[in-house]
Design a protein around this motif. Sequence first.
Motif, PDB file in Angstrom:
ATOM      1  N   ASN A 165       0.809  -1.216   0.000  1.00 49.00           N
ATOM      2  CA  ASN A 165       0.000   0.000   0.000  1.00 49.00           C
ATOM      3  C   ASN A 165       0.848   1.274   0.000  1.00 49.00           C
ATOM      4  OD1 ASN A 165      -2.190  -1.658   0.027  1.00 49.00           O
ATOM      5  ND2 ASN A 165      -2.921  -1.093   2.059  1.00 49.00           N
ATOM      6  N   GLU A 176      -1.966   6.811   1.547  1.00 48.46           N
ATOM      7  CA  GLU A 176      -2.084   5.380   1.812  1.00 48.46           C
ATOM      8  C   GLU A 176      -3.526   5.019   2.172  1.00 48.46           C
ATOM      9  OE1 GLU A 176       0.261   1.974   4.458  1.00 48.46           O
ATOM     10  OE2 GLU A 176       1.034   4.032   4.334  1.00 48.46           O
ATOM     11  N   GLU A 177      -4.216   5.939   2.859  1.00 47.92           N
ATOM     12  CA  GLU A 177      -5.621   5.694   3.200  1.00 47.92           C
ATOM     13  C   GLU A 177      -6.491   5.615   1.949  1.00 47.92           C
ATOM     14  OE1 GLU A 177      -8.747   4.619   5.261  1.00 47.92           O
ATOM     15  OE2 GLU A 177      -6.720   4.871   6.112  1.00 47.92           O
ATOM     16  N   LYS A 180      -6.152   2.253   0.415  1.00 49.34           N
ATOM     17  CA  LYS A 180      -6.959   1.250   1.116  1.00 49.34           C
ATOM     18  C   LYS A 180      -8.425   1.317   0.675  1.00 49.34           C
ATOM     19  CE  LYS A 180      -4.065   1.214   5.273  1.00 49.34           C
ATOM     20  NZ  LYS A 180      -4.012   1.546   6.733  1.00 49.34           N
ATOM     21  N   ARG A 184     -10.530  -1.690  -1.188  1.00 47.61           N
ATOM     22  CA  ARG A 184     -11.813  -2.202  -0.689  1.00 47.61           C
ATOM     23  C   ARG A 184     -12.869  -2.171  -1.798  1.00 47.61           C
ATOM     24  NH1 ARG A 184     -10.655   0.661   4.200  1.00 47.61           N
ATOM     25  NH2 ARG A 184     -11.982   2.398   3.540  1.00 47.61           N
TER      26      ARG A 184
END
Length: 207
Positions: A165, A176-177, A180, A184
């Motif tokens: 990531n 990085e968030e 994610k 998802r």
Amino acid sequence: MPSYSIMIVDDHPIMRYGLRLLLEKDKDFVVVSESGNAQEAVTAAKQLNPDLIMMDLNLQGRSGIDIIRTLRRSGLTSYVLVLSVSDSRNDVYAALDAGANGYLLKECELDMLLLSLRKAAVGHPVYSERVWQYIQLRQNYSDPLSALTKRELDVLHEVSVGMKNKQIAENLFISEETVKVHIRNILKKLQVTSRLAASLILIKHQY
């Protein structure tokens, strides 16, 4: 406004009679032929080259799908509109693969039929709602990656070559968030539970 020549192919005389009566009341269409069996249909279609052919799938001698395939192989370019009682997914796919341009169920309302014929006359594909759902399902199954956004595809490409990531975030200049969140969404859209499974789908559809 021009009139469009139309040919009716159905092995039920009452159905042919009803369609003819309906179309004869509409100045946009001229019924040039009726056929009740496969050989008549092929011969008449080749001779007349109508603008539209309304084709049932259940005919004497051969199926409508076979007729469509034969006509396309002969170079006929008429718009072929299947009008059938069959809402079988396999029949829908087979008819479209054979060269049909549209597919309506016989349960459709008369005003919808006439509206669809006008759309078909100028080349637009027309489908009953259930048929359209089958087409959408097939497209999604054939190419699951079509559901992904460009950014999600970018992320999936990075995942497929083993990037973590943090590395993906650096390569794509995002947080990085955000990576994610994209992952998802990718797993949800592809209906898989792991990065490896998603990567395998990408690899399968690249080659």
